[in-house]
Design an enzyme around this catalytic site. Sequence first.
Site, PDB file in Angstrom:
ATOM      1  N   GLU A   1      10.056  -3.954   9.841  1.00 52.63           N
ATOM      2  CA  GLU A   1      10.436  -2.655   9.264  1.00 52.63           C
ATOM      3  C   GLU A   1      11.061  -1.756  10.319  1.00 52.63           C
ATOM      4  OE1 GLU A   1       7.405  -0.789   6.907  1.00 52.63           O
ATOM      5  OE2 GLU A   1       8.559   1.062   6.666  1.00 52.63           O
TER       6      GLU A   1
ATOM      7  N   GLU B   1      -0.625  -5.353   9.076  1.00 50.11           N
ATOM      8  CA  GLU B   1       0.276  -4.686  10.020  1.00 50.11           C
ATOM      9  C   GLU B   1      -0.272  -4.764  11.437  1.00 50.11           C
ATOM     10  OE1 GLU B   1       1.000  -0.630   8.815  1.00 50.11           O
ATOM     11  OE2 GLU B   1       1.480  -1.219   6.764  1.00 50.11           O
TER      12      GLU B   1
ATOM     13  N   ASP C   1      -1.029  -6.167   0.142  1.00 52.15           N
ATOM     14  CA  ASP C   1      -1.342  -5.553   1.430  1.00 52.15           C
ATOM     15  C   ASP C   1      -2.843  -5.433   1.647  1.00 52.15           C
ATOM     16  OD1 ASP C   1       0.928  -5.004   2.905  1.00 52.15           O
ATOM     17  OD2 ASP C   1       1.336  -3.101   1.895  1.00 52.15           O
TER      18      ASP C   1
ATOM     19  N   ASP D   1       0.839  -1.203   0.000  1.00 56.09           N
ATOM     20  CA  ASP D   1       0.000   0.000   0.000  1.00 56.09           C
ATOM     21  C   ASP D   1       0.876   1.257   0.000  1.00 56.09           C
ATOM     22  OD1 ASP D   1       0.871  -0.150   2.597  1.00 56.09           O
ATOM     23  OD2 ASP D   1      -1.118  -0.103   3.514  1.00 56.09           O
ATOM     24  N   SER D   2       2.198   1.066  -0.045  1.00 54.43           N
ATOM     25  CA  SER D   2       3.102   2.195  -0.301  1.00 54.43           C
ATOM     26  C   SER D   2       2.768   2.833  -1.645  1.00 54.43           C
ATOM     27  CB  SER D   2       4.567   1.728  -0.293  1.00 54.43           C
ATOM     28  OG  SER D   2       4.738   0.611  -1.139  1.00 54.43           O
TER      29      SER D   2
ATOM     30  N   LYS E   1      -0.914  -9.389   3.395  1.00 50.27           N
ATOM     31  CA  LYS E   1      -0.075  -8.859   4.477  1.00 50.27           C
ATOM     32  C   LYS E   1      -0.896  -7.904   5.330  1.00 50.27           C
ATOM     33  CE  LYS E   1       3.560  -5.893   3.729  1.00 50.27           C
ATOM     34  NZ  LYS E   1       3.177  -4.701   4.513  1.00 50.27           N
TER      35      LYS E   1
HETATM   36  O1  KIV Z   1       3.593  -1.135   1.500  1.00 49.52           O
HETATM   37  C1  KIV Z   1       4.781  -1.452   1.446  1.00 49.52           C
HETATM   38  O2  KIV Z   1       5.512  -1.150   0.514  1.00 49.52           O
HETATM   39  C2  KIV Z   1       5.342  -2.202   2.555  1.00 49.52           C
HETATM   40  C3  KIV Z   1       6.836  -2.295   2.627  1.00 49.52           C
HETATM   41  C4  KIV Z   1       7.339  -1.051   3.232  1.00 49.52           C
HETATM   42  C5  KIV Z   1       7.277  -3.512   3.361  1.00 49.52           C
HETATM   43  O3  KIV Z   1       4.640  -2.666   3.389  1.00 49.52           O
END
Ligand code: KIV
EC number: 2.1.2.11
Length: 277
Positions: free
Chosen positions: A184, A117, A86, A47-48, A115
């Site tokens: 991270e 968090e 994500d 989600d970056s 993924k």
């Molecule tokens: O969203 C993302 O790019 C991430 C990385 C920073 C691991 O979660």
Amino acid sequence: MPTATITTTALRACKQRGEPIACLTCYDAAFAQLLERAGVEVLLVGDSLGMVVQGHSTTVPVTLDQMVYHSRCVTRVAEQSLVIADLPFMSYATPERALEAAARLMGEGGAAMVKLEGGEALAETVARLTAFGAPVCAHLGLLPQSIHQLGGYRVQGRDAEMAARIEADALALQAAGASLLVLECVPSALAAALAQRLHIPVIGIGAGRGCDGQVLVLHDILGLTPGKAPRFSKNFLAERADDGANDKAEVSIEAAVRAYVAAVKAGAFPAPEHTLA
Ligand code: KIV
């Protein structure tokens, strides 16, 4: 849709052999093909993308529809790599919402793993996802989706109490069924100790070379980051130009990605200057 040839079993075998795993973020089909050709084993539809593609200042505004769209762009062409997507902000606030969101990322988006968090509080969610066939990558340390609560992008786990918290979270998430862990922005000694302690692979970003693999944001390694790139990342494209590689083909995006993969595999990245204490 092509079958991914890199599985969690293959990644666990890498960990057992001591062969570092190369992972990068990826948000579209053109880069998915290029990264696979360059040997990247895990593509993270992170989600970056909210920051590097959409121009937001955090990952919080990213929606599930957008994550499904970008996952589909990547998985439409990815053939060998393991594609992780994500779960965006609040899409896993309850186990039921997490199941629905994972169904979309995997069913419509084609991802092979999701993924999320957070720590021990998500153990039940992880157990439910895995019970229904959705492999989970956990994410500890700096949690970008919690940036408004954290108040800034800072190293996590420097003090003993926070380090113990991260370790307890990692063990709880592994016990709940997580297949991978992204760590991270944590001190390298803590990350190395966790990689030793856990049987699942630990993929670091700003977590030192003691992890079982590395991930970076694609735009950071190509010098495309809007604003200042994090200290733990490295511009592999600029490095190739600086090296004076005189053959034009050598100073290319693909060569830069190959250089990243080679550096990860050789244990040369992250170097001490990309490592946090
Ligand atoms: O969203 C993302 O790019 C991430 C990385 C920073 C691991 O979660």
